[in-house]
Write a protein that holds these residues in place. Structure first.
Motif, PDB file in Angstrom:
ATOM      1  N   PHE A 104      44.513 143.929  10.029  1.00 36.75           N
ATOM      2  CA  PHE A 104      45.177 145.224   9.990  1.00 36.75           C
ATOM      3  C   PHE A 104      44.247 146.290   9.407  1.00 36.75           C
ATOM      4  CE2 PHE A 104      49.015 142.503  10.148  1.00 36.75           C
ATOM      5  CZ  PHE A 104      49.664 143.105  11.204  1.00 36.75           C
ATOM      6  N   ALA A 105      43.617 145.970   8.290  1.00 36.98           N
ATOM      7  CA  ALA A 105      42.705 146.932   7.666  1.00 36.98           C
ATOM      8  C   ALA A 105      41.466 147.152   8.523  1.00 36.98           C
ATOM      9  CB  ALA A 105      42.304 146.439   6.274  1.00 36.98           C
TER      10      ALA A 105
ATOM     11  N   GLY B 242      40.214 153.321  13.726  1.00 43.05           N
ATOM     12  CA  GLY B 242      41.216 154.014  14.515  1.00 43.05           C
ATOM     13  C   GLY B 242      41.843 153.134  15.578  1.00 43.05           C
ATOM     14  N   ARG B 243      41.831 151.839  15.354  1.00 46.95           N
ATOM     15  CA  ARG B 243      42.397 150.910  16.332  1.00 46.95           C
ATOM     16  C   ARG B 243      43.699 150.302  15.827  1.00 46.95           C
ATOM     17  NH1 ARG B 243      36.966 150.799  17.351  1.00 46.95           N
ATOM     18  NH2 ARG B 243      36.317 150.534  19.525  1.00 46.95           N
ATOM     19  N   LEU B 244      44.350 149.572  16.708  1.00 46.94           N
ATOM     20  CA  LEU B 244      45.545 148.797  16.413  1.00 46.94           C
ATOM     21  C   LEU B 244      45.183 147.324  16.537  1.00 46.94           C
ATOM     22  CD1 LEU B 244      47.799 150.947  18.724  1.00 46.94           C
ATOM     23  CD2 LEU B 244      47.772 151.067  16.215  1.00 46.94           C
ATOM     24  N   VAL B 245      45.956 146.461  15.887  1.00 48.05           N
ATOM     25  CA  VAL B 245      45.604 145.038  15.950  1.00 48.05           C
ATOM     26  C   VAL B 245      45.658 144.506  17.384  1.00 48.05           C
ATOM     27  CG1 VAL B 245      46.177 144.459  13.567  1.00 48.05           C
ATOM     28  CG2 VAL B 245      47.979 144.388  15.315  1.00 48.05           C
ATOM     29  N   ALA B 246      46.514 145.067  18.217  1.00 49.36           N
ATOM     30  CA  ALA B 246      46.613 144.617  19.611  1.00 49.36           C
ATOM     31  C   ALA B 246      45.346 144.930  20.408  1.00 49.36           C
ATOM     32  CB  ALA B 246      47.821 145.257  20.291  1.00 49.36           C
ATOM     33  N   GLU B 247      44.483 145.789  19.848  1.00 49.62           N
ATOM     34  CA  GLU B 247      43.249 146.158  20.534  1.00 49.62           C
ATOM     35  C   GLU B 247      42.038 145.351  20.064  1.00 49.62           C
ATOM     36  OE1 GLU B 247      43.951 150.836  21.488  1.00 49.62           O
ATOM     37  OE2 GLU B 247      43.658 150.315  19.379  1.00 49.62           O
TER      38      GLU B 247
ATOM     39  N   THR C 105      44.834 138.037  17.119  1.00 52.62           N
ATOM     40  CA  THR C 105      45.940 137.535  17.940  1.00 52.62           C
ATOM     41  C   THR C 105      47.199 137.303  17.130  1.00 52.62           C
ATOM     42  OG1 THR C 105      44.353 136.488  19.432  1.00 52.62           O
ATOM     43  CG2 THR C 105      46.635 135.729  19.553  1.00 52.62           C
ATOM     44  N   LEU C 106      47.070 136.664  15.954  1.00 52.51           N
ATOM     45  CA  LEU C 106      48.250 136.357  15.144  1.00 52.51           C
ATOM     46  C   LEU C 106      48.930 137.638  14.667  1.00 52.51           C
ATOM     47  CD1 LEU C 106      47.035 133.311  13.009  1.00 52.51           C
ATOM     48  CD2 LEU C 106      48.693 133.303  14.878  1.00 52.51           C
TER      49      LEU C 106
END
Length: 217
Positions: free
Chosen positions: A177-178, A184-189, A194-195
């Motif tokens: 997350f950090a 400037g990204r999201l975890v989905a990117e 994956t988790l």
């Protein structure tokens, strides 16, 4: 639907959840606007960092850290599918305005008795808002936790005695997350998250199943 992430206690991960939840909904084809109602402006900073990195905009981010939020957010909601409000810590006027704006209040808490006790202040404000908005839906969500730990289980058991209920979906304490936020990204990117992305998707799934409806003003 207007979702407000609120807690009187700072540092519980409201902004991280708000950004990644907005991104998850946008990834499902929803038109999403995130309202940064925190005077610190962390969500706006993230949006600027994303722009500097040349990344495409997935959802709009606007700053509305003022106590007229309950009038302005519903107007913004007319042009999108979902509004996500990243709320302020310990700013009573702003907090009350966000509560009156929302259809759903999500209260992030970390696995700590201190977070559970601090949520008592939030519940008082929630009760006041429900005088005017009795249909207002609210849920706790365990954030930054390892569900296998004794402390997480104890916090979940303590919150289970409260109204609002605790969501089944939990969000782990993950460096992804950090790491994502710094660019400037999201975890989905991120390929290595994956988790974390699955946890956000599960949270969105559960929220979308909740019976939520806004009565006419």
């Amino acid at each position: 639907m207007i979702v407000a992430l609120l807690n009187q206690k700072g540092g519980v991960g409201k902004t991280t959840l708000a950004l990644n939840l907005a991104g998850e909904l946008a990834g499902r084809g929803k038109r999403v606007t995130l309202i940064d109602a925190d005077p610190q402006g962390s969500a706006l900073d993230w949006s600027e960092q994303r722009s500097r990195c040349g990344l495409p905009r997935r959802f709009g981010v606007v700053g509305l850290a003022r106590d007229t939020l309950h009038r302005e957010a519903p107007e913004l909601a007319k042009s999108v599918d979902n509004i996500i409000i990243d709320g302020p810590p310990r700013v009573a006027g702003l907090m009350r305005s966000a509560l009156l704006a929302a259809d759903l209040v999500l209260i992030p808490v970390q696995p700590s008795p201190l977070d559970g006790w601090a949520s008592a202040e939030m519940l008082v404000l929630l009760g006041e808002a429900r005088i005017y908005r009795p249909e207002l839906v609210a849920r706790f969500v365990l954030n930054r936790c390892d569900a296998r730990t004794i402390l997480a289980r104890e916090t979940a058991e303590m919150l289970a005695e409260h109204d609002p209920p605790l969501l089944a979906a939990t969000i782990g304490q993950r460096v992804a997350f950090a790491a994502a936020a710094q660019t400037g990204r999201l975890v989905a990117e991120r390929d290595d998250a994956t988790l974390a992305a699955r946890e956000i998707a599960a949270l969105a799934d559960e929220l979308l199943r909740l019976p939520i409806g806004r009565s006419a003003p």
